[in-house]
Write a protein that holds these residues in place. Structure first.
Motif, PDB file in Angstrom:
ATOM      1  N   GLY A   1      -1.210 -50.206 -10.848  1.00  0.00           N
ATOM      2  CA  GLY A   1      -0.621 -51.547 -10.870  1.00  0.00           C
ATOM      3  C   GLY A   1      -0.570 -52.120 -12.275  1.00  0.00           C
ATOM      4  N   SER A   2      -1.664 -51.969 -13.010  1.00  0.00           N
ATOM      5  CA  SER A   2      -1.760 -52.416 -14.398  1.00  0.00           C
ATOM      6  C   SER A   2      -2.907 -51.629 -15.017  1.00  0.00           C
ATOM      7  CB  SER A   2      -2.058 -53.919 -14.460  1.00  0.00           C
ATOM      8  OG  SER A   2      -2.173 -54.350 -15.801  1.00  0.00           O
ATOM      9  N   GLY A   3      -2.650 -51.035 -16.170  1.00  0.00           N
ATOM     10  CA  GLY A   3      -3.667 -50.161 -16.759  1.00  0.00           C
ATOM     11  C   GLY A   3      -5.023 -50.834 -16.878  1.00  0.00           C
ATOM     12  N   SER A   4      -5.028 -52.060 -17.417  1.00  0.00           N
ATOM     13  CA  SER A   4      -6.299 -52.757 -17.635  1.00  0.00           C
ATOM     14  C   SER A   4      -7.031 -53.042 -16.321  1.00  0.00           C
ATOM     15  CB  SER A   4      -6.052 -54.060 -18.400  1.00  0.00           C
ATOM     16  OG  SER A   4      -5.115 -54.872 -17.713  1.00  0.00           O
TER      17      SER A   4
ATOM     18  N   MET B   1       3.961 -53.131 -25.282  1.00  0.00           N
ATOM     19  CA  MET B   1       3.402 -51.821 -25.663  1.00  0.00           C
ATOM     20  C   MET B   1       4.481 -50.735 -25.613  1.00  0.00           C
ATOM     21  SD  MET B   1       0.706 -50.628 -22.709  1.00  0.00           S
ATOM     22  CE  MET B   1      -0.092 -52.185 -22.389  1.00  0.00           C
TER      23      MET B   1
ATOM     24  N   LYS C   1       1.250 -46.313 -23.535  1.00  0.00           N
ATOM     25  CA  LYS C   1       1.115 -45.342 -22.442  1.00  0.00           C
ATOM     26  C   LYS C   1       1.558 -43.950 -22.886  1.00  0.00           C
ATOM     27  CE  LYS C   1       1.980 -48.825 -18.841  1.00  0.00           C
ATOM     28  NZ  LYS C   1       1.959 -50.034 -19.698  1.00  0.00           N
TER      29      LYS C   1
ATOM     30  N   ASP D   1      -5.651 -60.465 -27.392  1.00  0.00           N
ATOM     31  CA  ASP D   1      -4.875 -59.524 -26.585  1.00  0.00           C
ATOM     32  C   ASP D   1      -3.389 -59.859 -26.707  1.00  0.00           C
ATOM     33  OD1 ASP D   1      -6.883 -57.699 -25.124  1.00  0.00           O
ATOM     34  OD2 ASP D   1      -7.798 -59.675 -25.169  1.00  0.00           O
ATOM     35  N   ALA D   2      -2.619 -59.469 -25.706  1.00  0.00           N
ATOM     36  CA  ALA D   2      -1.176 -59.683 -25.783  1.00  0.00           C
ATOM     37  C   ALA D   2      -0.867 -61.144 -25.442  1.00  0.00           C
ATOM     38  CB  ALA D   2      -0.454 -58.721 -24.854  1.00  0.00           C
TER      39      ALA D   2
ATOM     40  N   SER E   1      -3.363 -59.649 -15.175  1.00  0.00           N
ATOM     41  CA  SER E   1      -2.906 -58.437 -14.484  1.00  0.00           C
ATOM     42  C   SER E   1      -4.090 -57.524 -14.151  1.00  0.00           C
ATOM     43  CB  SER E   1      -1.858 -57.682 -15.309  1.00  0.00           C
ATOM     44  OG  SER E   1      -2.421 -57.117 -16.466  1.00  0.00           O
TER      45      SER E   1
ATOM     46  N   LYS F   1      -9.170 -51.675 -27.518  1.00  0.00           N
ATOM     47  CA  LYS F   1      -7.974 -51.982 -26.729  1.00  0.00           C
ATOM     48  C   LYS F   1      -7.236 -50.753 -26.192  1.00  0.00           C
ATOM     49  CE  LYS F   1      -8.358 -56.352 -27.938  1.00  0.00           C
ATOM     50  NZ  LYS F   1      -9.014 -57.273 -26.975  1.00  0.00           N
ATOM     51  N   TYR F   2      -6.605 -50.968 -25.059  1.00  0.00           N
ATOM     52  CA  TYR F   2      -5.567 -50.084 -24.509  1.00  0.00           C
ATOM     53  C   TYR F   2      -4.244 -50.664 -24.979  1.00  0.00           C
ATOM     54  CZ  TYR F   2      -2.170 -49.723 -20.556  1.00  0.00           C
ATOM     55  OH  TYR F   2      -1.059 -49.612 -19.760  1.00  0.00           O
ATOM     56  N   TRP F   3      -3.468 -49.886 -25.690  1.00  0.00           N
ATOM     57  CA  TRP F   3      -2.152 -50.404 -26.133  1.00  0.00           C
ATOM     58  C   TRP F   3      -1.203 -49.223 -26.278  1.00  0.00           C
ATOM     59  CZ3 TRP F   3       0.012 -54.819 -25.581  1.00  0.00           C
ATOM     60  CH2 TRP F   3       1.152 -55.174 -26.304  1.00  0.00           C
TER      61      TRP F   3
ATOM     62  N   ARG G   1     -10.187 -51.166 -15.245  1.00  0.00           N
ATOM     63  CA  ARG G   1     -11.493 -51.559 -15.789  1.00  0.00           C
ATOM     64  C   ARG G   1     -12.095 -52.750 -15.056  1.00  0.00           C
ATOM     65  NH1 ARG G   1      -8.681 -51.585 -21.336  1.00  0.00           N
ATOM     66  NH2 ARG G   1      -8.754 -53.804 -20.765  1.00  0.00           N
TER      67      ARG G   1
ATOM     68  N   MET H   1      -4.548 -53.146 -33.305  1.00  0.00           N
ATOM     69  CA  MET H   1      -3.538 -53.214 -32.242  1.00  0.00           C
ATOM     70  C   MET H   1      -2.395 -54.135 -32.658  1.00  0.00           C
ATOM     71  SD  MET H   1      -3.854 -55.110 -28.595  1.00  0.00           S
ATOM     72  CE  MET H   1      -2.456 -56.202 -28.394  1.00  0.00           C
TER      73      MET H   1
ATOM     74  N   SER I   1       2.773 -57.609 -21.561  1.00  0.00           N
ATOM     75  CA  SER I   1       2.016 -56.498 -22.165  1.00  0.00           C
ATOM     76  C   SER I   1       2.784 -55.197 -21.994  1.00  0.00           C
ATOM     77  CB  SER I   1       0.655 -56.360 -21.494  1.00  0.00           C
ATOM     78  OG  SER I   1      -0.091 -57.530 -21.663  1.00  0.00           O
ATOM     79  N   ARG I   2       3.356 -55.041 -20.811  1.00  0.00           N
ATOM     80  CA  ARG I   2       4.045 -53.778 -20.510  1.00  0.00           C
ATOM     81  C   ARG I   2       5.208 -53.544 -21.480  1.00  0.00           C
ATOM     82  NH1 ARG I   2       4.214 -52.225 -14.522  1.00  0.00           N
ATOM     83  NH2 ARG I   2       2.046 -52.597 -15.092  1.00  0.00           N
TER      84      ARG I   2
HETATM   85  C1  DP6 Z   1      -3.652 -56.100 -25.023  1.00  0.00           C
HETATM   86  O1  DP6 Z   1      -2.952 -53.593 -18.632  1.00  0.00           O
HETATM   87  O2  DP6 Z   1      -1.721 -55.750 -19.015  1.00  0.00           O
HETATM   88  O3  DP6 Z   1      -4.749 -56.643 -22.980  1.00  0.00           O
HETATM   89  O4  DP6 Z   1      -0.689 -51.463 -17.971  1.00  0.00           O
HETATM   90  O5  DP6 Z   1       1.542 -52.403 -18.569  1.00  0.00           O
HETATM   91  O6  DP6 Z   1       0.110 -53.571 -16.880  1.00  0.00           O
HETATM   92  P1  DP6 Z   1       0.138 -52.709 -18.119  1.00  0.00           P
HETATM   93  O7  DP6 Z   1      -0.509 -53.579 -19.295  1.00  0.00           O
HETATM   94  P2  DP6 Z   1      -1.916 -54.332 -19.380  1.00  0.00           P
HETATM   95  O8  DP6 Z   1      -2.200 -54.221 -20.947  1.00  0.00           O
HETATM   96  C2  DP6 Z   1      -3.358 -54.747 -21.519  1.00  0.00           C
HETATM   97  C3  DP6 Z   1      -3.208 -54.793 -22.999  1.00  0.00           C
HETATM   98  C4  DP6 Z   1      -4.275 -55.560 -23.740  1.00  0.00           C
HETATM   99  C5  DP6 Z   1      -5.443 -54.652 -24.147  1.00  0.00           C
HETATM  100  C6  DP6 Z   1      -6.405 -54.241 -23.060  1.00  0.00           C
HETATM  101  O9  DP6 Z   1      -6.628 -54.993 -22.102  1.00  0.00           O
HETATM  102  O10 DP6 Z   1      -6.983 -53.151 -23.213  1.00  0.00           O
END
Ligand code: DP6
Ligand code: ADP
Ligand code: CO
Length: 329
Positions: free
Chosen positions: A137-140, A194, A20, A281-282, A106, A16-18, A143, A241, A190-191
Motif C-alpha cells: 500500500g505504501s512502502g513506509s 521519489m 523504488k 520528510d516529503a 500513508s 530514509k526510504y526514497w 515499518r 535525501m 511521496s510516490r
Molecule cells: C520521505 O512510503 O509515503 O517519508 O511507498 O510511494 O507510498 P510510497 O511512499 P512513502 O514514502 C516515504 C518517504 C519518506 C521517507 C521514509 O518514510 O522513509
C-alpha cells in the motif's frame, strides 16, 4: 458481517526510504530505519460485504471520490487474492495525523488497513507477513506494523522485503518532536516525488548506496549509547535525501523557508549544547530528535522561537486490532 477496526501509528525514518527498485511489488532501492511515534495514528474499519457492488472509502467522515477509492481497491485486491474471496468492502478511516503533509499518514494508513482488512478477510498473517502486505500500500507502512524502532530490509523480492523491530539501548531514551509548520496537503506526493528522483536525479545511485550502508550503521548505533552519533546520521540522511530532489530534472524541493529556518534553529540549539538533530520528510515539516532528559527544554526553546504546534512523541506501540463486531448490512 464482521467489522474489524485496527489502529496503527505513524513512523518517522531515521534513515530514509526514497526511491523504488520495483514499483509493482514496492521494493525499495535501499533499506531504511524508523521510530514509530506514540502521538500520531490512523484507525481504520474494514467490513467485507458480499452484497456490495464496489469498495467504498470514507476518510475523516468524508466519502472519497473514485480516484482515492481506486487506491484502496488496488490494495484490497491483494487481500482478496490472498483470502480467495471476491467480496467488496466498506473502508472507514480516521487520521489522527495531518493527511499528506509529510507526517507519514500513508504509513499509519496502510498499516492499519493491512491489519484490519486481512483480519476481516479471515487471514491470520504473522507480523512479518503483515509488514509485506502493508508495504504494497505504501512502502513506509511496512515499518508501522511494529512499534519502537524498526528496519525495513530492502530485499530482492516480495518475501525478502519485510520489516522487523531492532534492538535499541533503553538508556538512549529517544524522543521526537513534530513541528507542524504547514499541515496542508503537499503538491507532490511521496510516490511521485521519489519516482521523478529515481528517473532524473544523477545523485540517486549515490543516495541509494549511502542509505543502504547508513541503515546498517544505524542498527548498530541504536544498540550503543552515543546519541550524537545517531543524531548526526539522522540529520545527514534527511539532507542527503533532499539533495536528490534538488538535483532532479526539473529540480524540486519539499522545503519551505520555515523549514530551513527551523533546521538552522536546531543547529544553533545544538551549538549551545543541547542534544538536538532535525529530520524532514516529503513535506515542509520538521521533526526534532532529542532525548527524554532534554525534551522539555527543547520544546520550550522551539515554542519560543516558532509559531507552530509542537507535539512531543515517544516510541509508539505495534499496530493492533482495537474492535471486532458483527454489524448489519
Ligand atoms: C520521505 O512510503 O509515503 O517519508 O511507498 O510511494 O507510498 P510510497 O511512499 P512513502 O514514502 C516515504 C518517504 C519518506 C521517507 C521514509 O518514510 O522513509
Ligand atoms: P504522507 O507524508 O502523509 O505519508 P503521502 O504522499 O506519502 O503523504 O501519502 C498520502 C496519501 O496516503 C493520501 O493521498 C492517501 O492516498 C493516502 N492516505 C492517507 N491517509 C489515509 C487513510 N487513513 N486511509 C487510506 N489512505 C490514506
Ligand atoms: Co507517505
Amino acid at each position: 458481517m464482521l467489522a474489524v477496526t485496527a489502529r496503527a501509528h505513524t513512523n518517522i525514518a531515521l534513515i530514509k526510504y526514497w526511491g523504488k527498485a520495483d514499483s509493482e511489488l514496492m521494493l525499495p532501492a535501499n533499506s531504511s530505519v524508523s521510530m514509530t511515534l506514540d502521538q500520531f495514528y490512523t484507525e481504520t474499519t474494514v467490513t467485507f460485504d458480499a452484497d456490495a457492488t464496489a469498495d467504498s472509502f470514507v476518510l475523516d467522515g468524508v466519502r472519497q471520490d473514485f480516484l482515492a477509492t481506486t487506491k484502496i481497491t488496488r490494495f484490497l485486491d491483494i487481500v482478496r487474492a490472498l483470502a480467495n474471496t471476491a467480496s467488496f468492502a466498506h473502508v472507514e478511516s480516521v487520521n489522527h495525523v495531518p493527511t499528506a503533509a509529510g507526517l507519514a499518514s500513508s504509513a499509519s494508513a496502510f498499516a492499519a488497513l493491512a491489519l484490519a482488512a486481512s483480519t476481516a478477510a479471515g487471514l491470520n498473517l504473522t507480523q512479518q507477513e503483515l509488514t509485506r502486505l502493508a508495504r504494497r500500500g505504501s512502502g513506509s507502512a511496512s515499518r508501522s506494523i511494529n512499534g519502537g524502532f524498526v528496519i525495513w530490509h530492502r530485499g530482492h523480492d516480495d518475501a525478502s522485503s519485510f520489516a522487523e523491530p531492532v534492538q535499541v539501548n533503553p538508556n538512549l531514551n529517544l524522543r521526537m518532536l513534530a513541528v507542524v509548520l504547514d499541515h496542508r496537503q503537499k503538491r507532490v506526493s511521496s510516490r511521485q516525488g521519489m519516482a521523478e528522483t529515481v528517473a532524473t536525479s544523477p545523485y540517486f545511485p549515490a543516495w541509494a548506496d549511502a542509505a543502504e550502508a547508513a541503515s546498517h550503521a544505524m542498527v548498530r548505533a541504536l544498540t550503543g549509547s552515543d546519541f550524537a552519533e545517531i543524531g548526526a546520521m539522522v540529520e545527514r540522511s534527511a539532507l542527503m535525501m533532499h539533495a536528490t530532489t534538488l538535483a532532479a530534472n526539473p529540480p524540486f524541493t519539499y522545503f519551505q523557508p520555515e523549514t530551513l529556518a527551523t533546521l538552522q534553529l536546531v543547529q544553533d540549539m545544538r551549538a549551545k549544547g543541547l542534544p538536538v538533530y532535525a529530520t524532514m520528510d516529503a513535506g515542509p515539516n520538521v521533526k526534532v530528535l532529542t532525548t527524554a532528559d532534554a525534551v522539555l527544554q527543547v520544546q520550550d526553546q522551539l515554542a519560543a522561537a516558532l509559531n507552530a504546534p509542537i507535539t512531543v512523541c515517544a516510541p509508539g506501540p505495534d499496530a493492533q486490532i482495537i474492535k471486532e463486531e458483527e454489524v448489519d448490512a
